[in-house]
Scaffold this active site. Structure first.
Site, PDB file in Angstrom:
ATOM      1  N   SER A 110       0.833  -1.195   0.000  1.00 55.62           N
ATOM      2  CA  SER A 110       0.000   0.000   0.000  1.00 55.62           C
ATOM      3  C   SER A 110       0.878   1.260   0.000  1.00 55.62           C
ATOM      4  CB  SER A 110      -0.894  -0.019   1.244  1.00 55.62           C
ATOM      5  OG  SER A 110      -1.679   1.133   1.243  1.00 55.62           O
ATOM      6  N   GLY A 111       0.606   2.138  -0.934  1.00 54.80           N
ATOM      7  CA  GLY A 111       1.358   3.384  -1.020  1.00 54.80           C
ATOM      8  C   GLY A 111       2.614   3.281  -1.865  1.00 54.80           C
ATOM      9  N   THR A 115      -1.435   2.776  -8.196  1.00 49.84           N
ATOM     10  CA  THR A 115      -2.513   3.516  -8.857  1.00 49.84           C
ATOM     11  C   THR A 115      -1.943   4.614  -9.744  1.00 49.84           C
ATOM     12  OG1 THR A 115      -3.967   2.987  -7.042  1.00 49.84           O
ATOM     13  CG2 THR A 115      -4.623   4.825  -8.425  1.00 49.84           C
ATOM     14  N   ASN A 160      -1.282   5.287   3.209  1.00 47.65           N
ATOM     15  CA  ASN A 160      -1.378   5.988   1.934  1.00 47.65           C
ATOM     16  C   ASN A 160      -2.551   6.970   1.990  1.00 47.65           C
ATOM     17  OD1 ASN A 160      -1.628   6.773  -0.713  1.00 47.65           O
ATOM     18  ND2 ASN A 160      -1.875   4.699  -1.558  1.00 47.65           N
ATOM     19  N   SER A 163      -5.388   5.721  -0.625  1.00 44.20           N
ATOM     20  CA  SER A 163      -5.280   4.271  -0.730  1.00 44.20           C
ATOM     21  C   SER A 163      -6.502   3.678  -1.425  1.00 44.20           C
ATOM     22  CB  SER A 163      -5.136   3.683   0.671  1.00 44.20           C
ATOM     23  OG  SER A 163      -4.936   2.298   0.573  1.00 44.20           O
ATOM     24  N   SER A 164      -6.235   2.817  -2.395  1.00 46.46           N
ATOM     25  CA  SER A 164      -7.347   2.148  -3.093  1.00 46.46           C
ATOM     26  C   SER A 164      -7.948   1.147  -2.120  1.00 46.46           C
ATOM     27  CB  SER A 164      -6.830   1.392  -4.318  1.00 46.46           C
ATOM     28  OG  SER A 164      -6.016   2.220  -5.101  1.00 46.46           O
ATOM     29  N   GLY A 387      -2.887  -2.840  -2.215  1.00 44.81           N
ATOM     30  CA  GLY A 387      -1.618  -3.514  -1.950  1.00 44.81           C
ATOM     31  C   GLY A 387      -1.643  -4.300  -0.661  1.00 44.81           C
ATOM     32  N   GLU A 389      -1.066  -5.259   2.906  1.00 40.85           N
ATOM     33  CA  GLU A 389      -0.980  -4.296   4.010  1.00 40.85           C
ATOM     34  C   GLU A 389      -1.033  -4.967   5.380  1.00 40.85           C
ATOM     35  OE1 GLU A 389      -4.173  -1.682   2.965  1.00 40.85           O
ATOM     36  OE2 GLU A 389      -5.694  -2.963   3.846  1.00 40.85           O
TER      37      GLU A 389
HETATM   38  N1  ATP Z   1       5.345   8.070  -9.863  1.00 36.73           N
HETATM   39  C1  ATP Z   1       5.005   8.840  -8.853  1.00 36.73           C
HETATM   40  N2  ATP Z   1       5.346  10.141  -8.874  1.00 36.73           N
HETATM   41  C2  ATP Z   1       5.014  10.944  -7.866  1.00 36.73           C
HETATM   42  N3  ATP Z   1       4.347  10.543  -6.782  1.00 36.73           N
HETATM   43  C3  ATP Z   1       3.977   9.271  -6.698  1.00 36.73           C
HETATM   44  C4  ATP Z   1       4.285   8.350  -7.725  1.00 36.73           C
HETATM   45  N4  ATP Z   1       3.805   7.166  -7.371  1.00 36.73           N
HETATM   46  C5  ATP Z   1       3.199   7.333  -6.172  1.00 36.73           C
HETATM   47  N5  ATP Z   1       3.300   8.606  -5.770  1.00 36.73           N
HETATM   48  C6  ATP Z   1       2.777   9.183  -4.504  1.00 36.73           C
HETATM   49  O1  ATP Z   1       2.473   8.136  -3.635  1.00 36.73           O
HETATM   50  C7  ATP Z   1       1.092   8.113  -3.325  1.00 36.73           C
HETATM   51  C8  ATP Z   1       0.612   6.697  -3.235  1.00 36.73           C
HETATM   52  O2  ATP Z   1       0.626   6.099  -4.496  1.00 36.73           O
HETATM   53  P1  ATP Z   1      -0.540   5.148  -4.975  1.00 36.73           P
HETATM   54  O3  ATP Z   1      -1.836   5.644  -4.525  1.00 36.73           O
HETATM   55  O4  ATP Z   1      -0.333   4.904  -6.394  1.00 36.73           O
HETATM   56  O5  ATP Z   1      -0.191   3.841  -4.143  1.00 36.73           O
HETATM   57  P2  ATP Z   1      -0.838   2.403  -4.303  1.00 36.73           P
HETATM   58  O6  ATP Z   1       0.282   1.473  -4.535  1.00 36.73           O
HETATM   59  O7  ATP Z   1      -1.917   2.436  -5.278  1.00 36.73           O
HETATM   60  O8  ATP Z   1      -1.359   2.118  -2.842  1.00 36.73           O
HETATM   61  P3  ATP Z   1      -2.684   1.369  -2.364  1.00 36.73           P
HETATM   62  O9  ATP Z   1      -2.381  -0.071  -2.378  1.00 36.73           O
HETATM   63  O10 ATP Z   1      -2.842   1.885  -0.988  1.00 36.73           O
HETATM   64  O11 ATP Z   1      -3.770   1.768  -3.245  1.00 36.73           O
HETATM   65  C9  ATP Z   1       0.430   8.914  -4.425  1.00 36.73           C
HETATM   66  O12 ATP Z   1      -0.744   9.508  -3.984  1.00 36.73           O
HETATM   67  C10 ATP Z   1       1.493   9.941  -4.734  1.00 36.73           C
HETATM   68  O13 ATP Z   1       1.459  10.984  -3.803  1.00 36.73           O
HETATM   69 MG    MG Z   2      -3.901   2.278  -5.205  1.00 33.46          MG
END
Ligand code: ATP
Ligand code: MG
Length: 1093
Positions: A110-111, A115, A160, A163-164, A387, A389
């Protein structure tokens, strides 16, 4: 670390290694080190072969602009630094080329950035694919689905901020032409418990805060919007704001997304009413009176009842009592049972969660409807789930989420480690097995049905026998789990629950609520209640038919997620998979913060080391022989259109024909294995170039056909210019117009005088007569604005001293032509009159030239070009230093034959020629395919002077000025020009024999024009007299190679060559693009087209 730069992309600093297959030591520490180095240098992407590792930078990186989109389009992976665009492009191209569905599995905790990665992929695909306005609309929906689903499906967690809380598999569907014209989302298990409770420092789904912040005053009033702390469903965690999130702005975006997706304004209001209704529902609290729950403040019933369109009393009744079926002596009876306070609260929450989950499903469905297409063709699936967690307290939802992640890890292992290695064994490829942890054992612990039953089976059994109120079920579950899987290596008991040793670490699950959440039944009372809503929209969310008997066990949440996960695995297995492994560098969400131990842990559990080892020993590409043969058949004559012989031999033949190193491939039993993607790309590139060459040939033929039609028309128009004014030549009146008789495409020495993209209307070699009527060759070029006369001179000084060079002799603006004068007889003379001095020229193609010139003149000046026809023509000669310009006279007389005889007398030139066709002659339509008369004879009869014959000088001695013919730089004529000539010649020969039976006008007058002309490019380049031949340039010493295939340069910086031609090698580049010198030109060419000598 020294400043190295990426070997191909300009100004890209090299940091660590791009592809960790290249690490010198394959240890987890070395991997972490490399990732850190790159992360600190702001490179978030790194490859392990085709797998992309992405480290969350927690800041916006500058390399996601249109420039990068362009850079990565169609480029090979190794050409640019690692990037998610490279992976996206690869998927898109793979899909188009192989006609195979693709998918990308984005995993990570997660994070970690899953996404965000998914959004970059969608953005890239939408940018690079074309499409009509309908396709554009689908693209809009694809892109807009993100803010909408995030508003309703994402929330701030401690891990996060966005977080999705659901998983999604987004299939972007394409037409055969590669346009995204549809899509389909499959969503997985929304974490609906969040609707009614959140942990500390977490929030409910974003939409609640968006609505509160963003609603208009009027909306606030009608929906009863207060501050967030007013609502029980929002105030438990005490967290309302998220850093970097503007809820108010996001609300507008959510509403806009609904609009784009096609949710009607009426439905939009209903959606908001449900959201507000749930909030108000949460504020209904109960007190217990004598073990019965009572609504604490009945006033609070009114608002949710109003928003949901139901009766407030009925709502109260359904929250505090439940209809139960009881069996007495074989008779089934329905009785109303009152609930205690806990049960009433539970019922309220169940209603809230059901409403929310169904609303979410409705939104997904709405998006799907808007993207639906009648039949599926090609697709790229993007999997972005929640993700892995671990929280302080991990409940049933975490158990499901982590299970899905476990399954994805399993696919990764199956496809990249296990299947790969098994295939090598099966194909008899030399191979040293690599050890790895296979997490199938954990998947089995959770999902097997029998022997011993897995956790989910035990859970379902307990739920099936559970009392309606479910008391004590969780304890029973724990005991049964202990009995069933207590001794499993990946399972432990724990005082409040159980522990699973997941691939990504140990997680302690709290047993409380497992059974209830797994059972996931919505009591009929609540369904009935919602079906009584006066709002169609709400009723449509509860479509169950309660009158039909339910058969069998009701499905449970865990059986649903198990099925969904396995369906997903099946879907993914049908596609060509791609992987993005996201890594989260810290828990602070700060840029440049690197927590070594966290990263190391992820590197370990993601199995990156094993991944590198398998990759390193493995092969990037494999294909069954016949598919490989089909794909590259075009590369050699022996394999095109099909190989005769054993498929394996055909594959070997192809590999040898491209000089692939033998350590780059292995032949299996039925498949060829290619080690590095670079080797494959050479094959691919050659294939594309071949196709490109064929496409050009077809294009050329088509252009020629179109041009011929155009020229036929022009020929008739041109005739009109001379109609009634000038006699015509028998052998040229039906001649086709070609325009460029010099093959200008291949004549840089002539093109140099023209503007860069200046179009050529006409180009031919003509005779120019000077003040003493001496004839000299000039290349006459007509472009839309200018006339050029190019001659040749021997260089008197400078580095090219002694060489014959092209010189621009005259450049006239078309607008400056005052008049063109011609005789009335059938000769080929014409005079261009201009303010300063005139040019007396003789061209066999004067009619064509004049017609084009007068067209251009009219375009430029809006006046007609003045033409005069007279048998006494005067022309003004150039002023020379010592005296004023004077004039000369050309007199035309009736003579013998079709060939002009010239006689010089002082300032007068007398031209005598026999009578031609009458002035009123017109071309005949039958002559369409006839070649241009005259020149063929010149060709057939060898290299004659080409100038008009002077009666006094008909001994064919060559005037001195003509000793220019061979350009020193070129040893052979340009192939293209030769091709043009060649085909004209054959065409002409064919048509001549055809046409002799048609019309006498079409029969070329044998021998005449040929005696007078010398025009072909080959003649221009005929070897000069020995005295003037420039000395051969010494060949630069150094390596050389011989061309194995013809190569036609496709760009200005490339060279062309013929089979067997010798090339001086200047530089061998690992990219495969070598630099060499051919015929004096230096440029790039593909290294595998040549062999070194
Ligand atoms: N490539 C990137 N560039 C800039 N910031 C990023 C990038 N990837 C992630 N982030 C930052 O990290 C945060 C978390 O990323 P994201 O929501 O994609 O995580 P996730 O893997 O989908 O987590 P989850 O499993 O909780 O959904 C984003 O909101 C953003 O602030
Ligand atoms: Mg996500």
């Amino acid at each position: 670390m020294g400043s190295k730069y990426h070997w191909q992309s300009q100004n890209v600093k090299q940091s660590g290694v791009d592809d960790m297959v290249l690490l010198s030591k394959i240890t987890e520490d070395a991997i972490v080190d490399n990732l850190k180095k790159r992360f600190m240098d702001d490179y978030i992407f790194t490859y392990i072969g085709s797998v992309l590792i992405s480290v969350n930078p927690f800041k916006q990186m500058p390399y996601f602009t249109d420039r990068e989109i362009e850079l990565y389009q169609g480029a090979a992976q190794y050409e640019n630094p690692p990037h998610i665009y490279a992976l996206s492009d690869n998927m898109y191209r793979n899909m188009m080329i192989e006609v195979e569905n693709q998918c990308v599995i984005i995993s990570g905790e997660s994070g970690a950035g899953k996404t965000v990665a998914a959004k970059y992929i969608m953005g890239y695909i939408s940018k690079v694919s074309g499409g009509s306005s309908k396709v554009q609309h689908v693209k809009d929906i694809i892109l807009q689905s993100n803010p909408l689903l995030e508003a309703f499906g994402n929330a701030k967690t401690v891990r996060n901020n966005n977080s999705s809380r659901f998983g999604k598999y987004f299939e972007i569907q394409f037409s055969r032409g590669g346009e995204p014209d549809g899509g389909k989302i499959s969503n997985f298990l929304l974490e609906k418990s969040r609707v009614v409770s959140q942990n500390e420092n977490e929030r409910n789904f974003h939409i609640y805060y968006q609505l509160i912040e963003g609603a208009s005053p009027q909306q606030k009033e009608s929906l009863g919007i207060m501050t967030p702390d007013y609502y029980n469903y929002l105030n438990q965690s005490g967290t309302y704001k998220v850093d970097g999130t503007n809820d108010c702005k996001d609300f507008q975006e959510t509403m806009e997304a609904m609009q784009v997706i096609g949710i009607s304004p009426g439905c939009q209001i209903q959606v908001l009413q449900i959201i507000a209704g749930i909030l108000h529902l949460g504020n209904i609290i109960f007190t217990e009176q004598g073990n019965y729950a009572q609504v604490d403040s009945t006033d609070l019933l009114a608002f949710p009842a109003y928003l949901l369109g139901i009766d407030a009393n009925r709502l109260q009744e359904k929250l505090t009592s439940r209809k139960m079926d009881s069996k007495w002596g074989g008779k089934s009876e329905s009785i109303n049972v009152t609930l205690n306070e806990e049960q009433a609260s539970h019922t309220r929450d169940a209603l809230a969660k059901a409403l929310y989950a169904r609303l979410f499903d409705y939104l997904v469905e709405a998006i799907n409807k808007a993207m639906q297409k009648p039949h599926e063709e090609l697709s790229i699936g993007v999997l972005d789930i929640y993700g892995f967690e671990i929280f302080q307290k991990n409940g049933f939802e975490q158990f499901c989420i982590n299970f899905v992640n476990e399954k994805l890890q399993q696919i990764f292992i199956e496809l990249t480690l296990k299947a790969e290695q098994e295939e090598y064994v099966q194909e008899g490829i030399k191979w040293t097995p690599i050890e790895y942890f296979n997490n199938k054992v954990v998947c089995d612990l959770i999902e097997t049905k029998l022997n011993p039953p897995g956790i989910m089976s035990v859970l379902d059994d307990v739920c099936a026998t559970m009392h309606a109120k479910g008391e004590g079920a969780d304890d029973t579950l724990l005991q049964k789990l202990s009995a069933a899987v207590g001794t499993h290596d990946h399972f432990n008991n724990w005082n409040s629950g159980f522990v699973i040793h997941h691939y990504a670490g140990k997680v302690s699950y709290d047993i409380i609520g497992f059974c209830e959440r797994n059972r996931d039944v919505l009591f009929n009372d609540l369904i009935e209640l919602m079906q009584s809503s006066e709002q169609d929209f709400i009723r449509s969310l509860f479509p169950e038919n309660l009158n039909t008997e339910k058969k069998g066990r009701p499905s449970t949440a865990s059986s649903k997620i198990k099925k969904q996960a396995n369906d997903l695995v099946n879907t993914l297995m049908k596609c060509t998979p791609h992987y993005i492994r996201c890594i989260k560098p810290n828990e602070t969400k700060r840029a440049k913060d690197w927590e070594e131990s966290r990263v190391k842990h992820q590197v370990e559990y993601l199995g990156l080391r094993e991944n590198i080892r398998v990759r390193r020993a493995g092969f990037a590409y494999r294909r069954v022989f016949n598919k490989f043969l089909q794909r590259y058949a075009i590369l050699t004559a022996e394999t095109w259109p099909c190989w005769r012989g054993q498929e394996k031999d055909g594959v070997l033949h192809l590999l040898r024909s491209v000089n692939m190193d033998s350590d780059q491939y292995q032949m299996g039993r039925a498949k060829i294995f290619v080690k590095n993607p670079e080797s494959l790309f050479l094959l691919e590139e050659m294939r594309e170039r071949k196709f490109d060459t064929f496409a050009r040939i077809i294009q050329k033929a088509w252009k020629k056909y179109i041009a011929r039609r155009k020229y036929e028309q022009m020929r008739e128009e041109a005739s009109d210019i001379l109609y009634n004014f000038k006699e015509r030549r028998r052998n040229s009146i039906n001649r086709n117009f070609v325009g460029d008789y010099l093959g200008m495409e291949e004549r840089p020495e002539l093109r140099q005088f023209l503007a860069k993209r200046e179009r050529i209307d006409f180009a031919d070699s003509v005779n120019k007569f000077d003040r003493r009527f001496k004839s000299i060759k000039r290349d006459l070029i007509l472009t839309p604005k200018c006339i050029y006369l190019i001659g040749r001179e021997k260089m008197k000084k400078g580095p090219e001293k002694g060489q014959i060079k092209e010189v621009l002799k005259r450049k006239l603006d078309i607008g400056s032509i005052r008049l063109v004068s011609l005789s009335t007889r059938q000769d080929d003379f014409f005079i261009l009159h201009e303010a300063q001095y005139d040019s007396l020229l003789e061209s066999m193609f004067k009619t064509e030239f004049l017609s084009l010139l007068s067209k251009r003149y009219e375009e430029l000046t809006r006046n007609k070009l003045a033409l005069s026809f007279n048998d006494r023509l005067e022309f003004k000669v150039k002023k020379e230093g010592w005296g004023g310009g004077s004039s000369r006279l050309v007199v035309f007389l009736c003579g013998q034959g079709d060939m002009a005889q010239l006689k010089l007398g002082g300032k007068t030139l007398t031209v005598s020629v026999g009578n031609g066709l009458p002035k009123s002659s017109k071309p005949t339509r039958k002559g369409f395919s006839q070649g241009h008369g005259g020149r063929s004879q010149a060709h057939q009869q060898g290299h004659l002077n080409g100038a008009a014959q002077f009666s006094r000088g008909h001994n064919m001695s060559r005037p001195k000025e003509q000793m220019y013919s061979i350009p020193t730089r070129q040893t052979r004529p340009p192939t293209k020009a030769l091709q043009i000539r060649g085909c004209q010649k054959t065409q002409r020969n064919q048509t001549q024999s055809q046409e002799s039976s048609l019309d006498f006008l079409n029969v070329p007058d044998q021998g005449m024009s040929g005696m007078q002309r010398k025009k072909s490019i080959s003649q221009q380049r005929a070897p000069p007299a020995p005295s003037s031949r420039p000395k051969p340039q010494p060949r630069p010493p150094g390596p050389r190679c011989r061309a194995l295939y013809q190569y036609v340069g496709q760009d200005a910086d490339e060279v062309s060559f013929e089979v067997n031609e010798i090339i001086d090698l200047v530089k061998e580049d690992p990219s495969g693009w070598w630099t060499g010198r051919v015929r004096g030109k230096e440029g790039l060419f593909p290294g595998n087209y040549v062999e070194k000598i």
